[in-house]
Design a protein around this motif. Structure first.
Motif, PDB file in Angstrom:
ATOM      1  N   VAL A 101       0.836  -1.209   0.000  1.00  0.00           N
ATOM      2  CA  VAL A 101       0.000   0.000   0.000  1.00  0.00           C
ATOM      3  C   VAL A 101       0.867   1.254   0.000  1.00  0.00           C
ATOM      4  O   VAL A 101       0.611   2.195  -0.758  1.00  0.00           O
ATOM      5  CB  VAL A 101      -0.976   0.003   1.191  1.00  0.00           C
ATOM      6  CG1 VAL A 101      -1.791   1.299   1.199  1.00  0.00           C
ATOM      7  CG2 VAL A 101      -1.914  -1.189   1.125  1.00  0.00           C
ATOM      8  N   VAL A 102       1.904   1.306   0.833  1.00  0.00           N
ATOM      9  CA  VAL A 102       2.725   2.520   0.867  1.00  0.00           C
ATOM     10  C   VAL A 102       3.455   2.718  -0.450  1.00  0.00           C
ATOM     11  O   VAL A 102       3.630   3.868  -0.918  1.00  0.00           O
ATOM     12  CB  VAL A 102       3.708   2.529   2.065  1.00  0.00           C
ATOM     13  CG1 VAL A 102       2.946   2.577   3.388  1.00  0.00           C
ATOM     14  CG2 VAL A 102       4.673   1.359   2.029  1.00  0.00           C
ATOM     15  N   GLU A 103       3.870   1.633  -1.094  1.00  0.00           N
ATOM     16  CA  GLU A 103       4.517   1.766  -2.394  1.00  0.00           C
ATOM     17  C   GLU A 103       3.539   2.291  -3.442  1.00  0.00           C
ATOM     18  O   GLU A 103       3.909   3.095  -4.308  1.00  0.00           O
ATOM     19  CB  GLU A 103       5.109   0.431  -2.829  1.00  0.00           C
ATOM     20  CG  GLU A 103       6.362   0.056  -2.049  1.00  0.00           C
ATOM     21  CD  GLU A 103       6.943  -1.277  -2.487  1.00  0.00           C
ATOM     22  OE1 GLU A 103       6.260  -1.998  -3.254  1.00  0.00           O
ATOM     23  OE2 GLU A 103       8.077  -1.595  -2.081  1.00  0.00           O
ATOM     24  N   GLN A 104       2.275   1.865  -3.365  1.00  0.00           N
ATOM     25  CA  GLN A 104       1.267   2.361  -4.295  1.00  0.00           C
ATOM     26  C   GLN A 104       1.075   3.870  -4.138  1.00  0.00           C
ATOM     27  O   GLN A 104       1.016   4.608  -5.119  1.00  0.00           O
ATOM     28  CB  GLN A 104      -0.071   1.650  -4.063  1.00  0.00           C
ATOM     29  CG  GLN A 104      -1.199   2.190  -4.934  1.00  0.00           C
ATOM     30  CD  GLN A 104      -2.580   1.733  -4.485  1.00  0.00           C
ATOM     31  OE1 GLN A 104      -2.717   1.111  -3.429  1.00  0.00           O
ATOM     32  NE2 GLN A 104      -3.598   2.040  -5.257  1.00  0.00           N
ATOM     33  N   VAL A 105       0.979   4.324  -2.893  1.00  0.00           N
ATOM     34  CA  VAL A 105       0.767   5.751  -2.643  1.00  0.00           C
ATOM     35  C   VAL A 105       1.956   6.568  -3.137  1.00  0.00           C
ATOM     36  O   VAL A 105       1.789   7.608  -3.789  1.00  0.00           O
ATOM     37  CB  VAL A 105       0.503   5.995  -1.144  1.00  0.00           C
ATOM     38  CG1 VAL A 105       0.463   7.482  -0.835  1.00  0.00           C
ATOM     39  CG2 VAL A 105      -0.803   5.329  -0.718  1.00  0.00           C
ATOM     40  N   ALA A 106       3.172   6.112  -2.856  1.00  0.00           N
ATOM     41  CA  ALA A 106       4.358   6.827  -3.319  1.00  0.00           C
ATOM     42  C   ALA A 106       4.419   6.869  -4.839  1.00  0.00           C
ATOM     43  O   ALA A 106       4.768   7.895  -5.439  1.00  0.00           O
ATOM     44  CB  ALA A 106       5.617   6.167  -2.757  1.00  0.00           C
ATOM     45  N   SER A 107       4.042   5.777  -5.488  1.00  0.00           N
ATOM     46  CA  SER A 107       4.050   5.717  -6.945  1.00  0.00           C
ATOM     47  C   SER A 107       3.045   6.689  -7.553  1.00  0.00           C
ATOM     48  O   SER A 107       3.331   7.356  -8.555  1.00  0.00           O
ATOM     49  CB  SER A 107       3.747   4.288  -7.406  1.00  0.00           C
ATOM     50  OG  SER A 107       3.697   4.202  -8.810  1.00  0.00           O
ATOM     51  N   LEU A 108       1.872   6.792  -6.949  1.00  0.00           N
ATOM     52  CA  LEU A 108       0.872   7.749  -7.421  1.00  0.00           C
ATOM     53  C   LEU A 108       1.399   9.183  -7.308  1.00  0.00           C
ATOM     54  O   LEU A 108       1.142  10.024  -8.171  1.00  0.00           O
ATOM     55  CB  LEU A 108      -0.421   7.594  -6.623  1.00  0.00           C
ATOM     56  CG  LEU A 108      -1.250   6.339  -6.905  1.00  0.00           C
ATOM     57  CD1 LEU A 108      -2.338   6.170  -5.842  1.00  0.00           C
ATOM     58  CD2 LEU A 108      -1.869   6.402  -8.297  1.00  0.00           C
ATOM     59  N   VAL A 117       5.666  12.631  -2.450  1.00  0.00           N
ATOM     60  CA  VAL A 117       4.702  11.991  -1.562  1.00  0.00           C
ATOM     61  C   VAL A 117       5.434  10.900  -0.800  1.00  0.00           C
ATOM     62  O   VAL A 117       5.842   9.887  -1.369  1.00  0.00           O
ATOM     63  CB  VAL A 117       3.503  11.417  -2.350  1.00  0.00           C
ATOM     64  CG1 VAL A 117       2.580  10.622  -1.424  1.00  0.00           C
ATOM     65  CG2 VAL A 117       2.731  12.537  -3.034  1.00  0.00           C
ATOM     66  N   GLN A 118       5.649  11.141   0.495  1.00  0.00           N
ATOM     67  CA  GLN A 118       6.375  10.215   1.356  1.00  0.00           C
ATOM     68  C   GLN A 118       5.395   9.593   2.344  1.00  0.00           C
ATOM     69  O   GLN A 118       5.025  10.220   3.337  1.00  0.00           O
ATOM     70  CB  GLN A 118       7.483  10.951   2.108  1.00  0.00           C
ATOM     71  CG  GLN A 118       8.278  10.080   3.069  1.00  0.00           C
ATOM     72  CD  GLN A 118       8.935   8.907   2.369  1.00  0.00           C
ATOM     73  OE1 GLN A 118       9.680   9.083   1.415  1.00  0.00           O
ATOM     74  NE2 GLN A 118       8.658   7.704   2.838  1.00  0.00           N
ATOM     75  N   PRO A 119       4.924   8.368   2.079  1.00  0.00           N
ATOM     76  CA  PRO A 119       3.853   7.802   2.912  1.00  0.00           C
ATOM     77  C   PRO A 119       4.266   7.598   4.363  1.00  0.00           C
ATOM     78  O   PRO A 119       5.420   7.307   4.686  1.00  0.00           O
ATOM     79  CB  PRO A 119       3.556   6.456   2.241  1.00  0.00           C
ATOM     80  CG  PRO A 119       4.111   6.574   0.860  1.00  0.00           C
ATOM     81  CD  PRO A 119       5.292   7.486   0.975  1.00  0.00           C
ATOM     82  N   ILE A 120       3.283   7.743   5.236  1.00  0.00           N
ATOM     83  CA  ILE A 120       3.386   7.350   6.639  1.00  0.00           C
ATOM     84  C   ILE A 120       2.734   5.985   6.778  1.00  0.00           C
ATOM     85  O   ILE A 120       1.639   5.748   6.254  1.00  0.00           O
ATOM     86  CB  ILE A 120       2.697   8.384   7.546  1.00  0.00           C
ATOM     87  CG1 ILE A 120       3.495   9.701   7.534  1.00  0.00           C
ATOM     88  CG2 ILE A 120       2.546   7.863   8.982  1.00  0.00           C
ATOM     89  CD1 ILE A 120       2.848  10.827   8.301  1.00  0.00           C
ATOM     90  N   GLY A 121       3.402   5.079   7.450  1.00  0.00           N
ATOM     91  CA  GLY A 121       2.848   3.741   7.656  1.00  0.00           C
ATOM     92  C   GLY A 121       2.089   3.649   8.965  1.00  0.00           C
ATOM     93  O   GLY A 121       2.363   4.378   9.921  1.00  0.00           O
TER      94      GLY A 121
END
Length: 450
Positions: A101-108, A117-121
């Motif tokens: 999920v975090v990789e998906q958000v960063a890719s978007l 966009v640096q996701p928080i887990g």
């Protein structure tokens, strides 16, 4: 759009005037008489040049709640507000509690191109507060997660909080705690006090926040790990954090723009635009938060940008969702509450809205001083105009701002992210152009291997 950009005659945070040339994926030159053939020239006379802003606490809602916001629309709002990097919280659907999920958000975020966009887990699986999520897998993923939070919910179990602090210590991570004792805030609707009693709304006591912060700073001291406190809202919380820092505990803290400006008095009209978690507090708390940001007890400003569809806010107070959008208004509010009052200068603004958030989040290439060789992340801001905040200043998908009609200073004129412009003359660059520039930036050898 991916060529050289020259900001001529800008005022740096130090007060010095300079030309700033961005070329070749870096800030190439800073000084007087800078020229560059073929560069896009921005007349920056009278404009402040600041490092691109970094928001350590944003809700982009994707995946799962795209009716409120998406990574694209949220980062467009971020760029319009002067941000070049955002840290989206994990309370999506599915929850950002796995590497996938975090990789998906960063890719978007990379595909959209408006901001890093640096996701928080998530700290716990499904934000349920029962067992730790895949912290190590998220940290070692391509997303490189370093900040973990169950924001929206408190990690209330002290043993689980201790284990989380111990776990992230191994790779230099930080736990960002939403400090809210769940038992002390059952059914709470606004700040607890005389006003809540008069309005007939269940009170949200300050001690519900302060007690969790006190517990967590002691846990952080015990295990020798890093703690970050989200959206501090009370004078008592400030005193706990000040004590912890004096003791040498590795704790940082954030305040939101709305807690620097608005008080509980706004609740009197039962307008759910002012319903937020933690709630708006007393004027005494606002004063304490401003002083704490000025003296460094509170390290950063973070927006807690929380978009909602209209139906979630246009309802009776008790049924309405908590949260307000804030990316486009944050810099103006910090200008109004901290700079115009003499509590911070513009170098201080760069510290609390760019440099310190990037440092806390472990985000390289953001928050750097404006000097030759630095990353090409830049904001040009006109501090002179004042206007009533209006809907047309919003660029995200939701409209739940509490600032409509409030007179605020300043205007974001231009933003450069990754060496290309995302905002020019106060307007967002077209999504197709920004996405193409981002693809070009990400296909450089430095991006592929750095």
């Amino acid at each position: 759009m991916s060529g050289a950009i020259l900001a001529r005659g800008a005022t740096l945070p130090s007060g010095e005037r300079a030309d700033v040339l961005i070329d070749g994926g870096i800030i190439a030159r800073v000084g007087s008489g800078v020229d560059a053939a073929g560069a896009t020239v921005i007349d920056a006379d009278g404009l402040l040049a600041l490092p691109g802003l970094v928001d350590l606490h944003t809700h982009l809602r994707e995946p799962g709640y795209e009716q409120s916001e998406t990574v694209l629309t949220g980062t467009r709002a971020a760029a319009r507000g002067g941000y070049t990097a955002v840290f989206p919280m994990a309370n999506t659907f599915p929850v950002a509690d796995t590497a996938g999920v975090v990789e998906q958000v960063a890719s978007l975020g990379r595909a959209a191109g408006y901001a890093t966009v640096q996701p928080i887990g998530a700290v716990t699986v499904g934000l349920a507060g029962e067992r730790l999520a895949e912290l190590g897998a998220m940290a070692s993923s391509r997303a490189g997660v370093r900040v973990f939070s169950d924001d929206g919910l408190c990690v209330a179990d002290p043993l689980l909080m201790r284990r989380a602090l111990e776990y992230v210590k191994a790779f230099g991570g930080v736990i960002a705690q939403h400090a809210q004792d769940p038992r002390l805030t059952e059914g709470a609707q606004m700040n607890e006090g005389a006003l809540s009693g008069r309005l007939g709304l269940a009170g949200w006591p300050a001690v519900a926040e302060e007690s969790i912060i006190a517990r967590d700073v002691l846990l952080a001291e015990h295990v020798g790990s890093r703690l970050h406190v989200c959206h501090v809202s009370t004078a008592g919380s400030v005193e706990v954090i000040r004590w912890a820092k004096a003791r040498g505990i590795d704790v940082t803290a954030e305040v939101t723009p709305h807690h620097l400006l608005l008080t509980e008095d706004r609740v009197e009209g039962y307008d759910a635009r002012f319903k937020v978690n933690p709630p708006l507090r007393r004027s005494e708390d606002v004063h304490a938060l401003r002083e704490a940001l000025a003296d460094g007890t509170i390290d950063i400003v973070a927006t807690d940008h929380a978009p909602h569809p209209a139906e979630a806010k246009e309802s009776e107070w008790a049924a309405a969702a908590n949260g307000m959008v804030g990316l486009e208004s944050a810099l103006s509010i910090v200008h109004e509450t901290m700079v115009a009052t003499g509590l911070l200068d513009w170098a201080g603004v760069a510290r609390v809205m760019s440099q310190a958030p990037a440092r806390i989040g472990g985000l390289a290439g953001q928050g750097e001083a404006i000097e030759a060789g630095a990353a090409p992340e830049l904001l040009l801001y006109d501090p002179e105009p004042r206007s009533g905040f209006s809907i047309d200043r919003l660029s995200g998908r939701s409209r739940n701002t509490p600032y409509l009609g409030i007179d605020l200073p300043g205007r974001v004129v231009a933003v450069v992210h990754g060496g290309y412009a995302t905002v020019l003359d106060g307007a967002l660059r077209p999504a197709e152009e920004v996405a193409e520039a981002a693809r070009h930036a990400w296909n450089t050898p430095e991006a592929r291997h750095g």
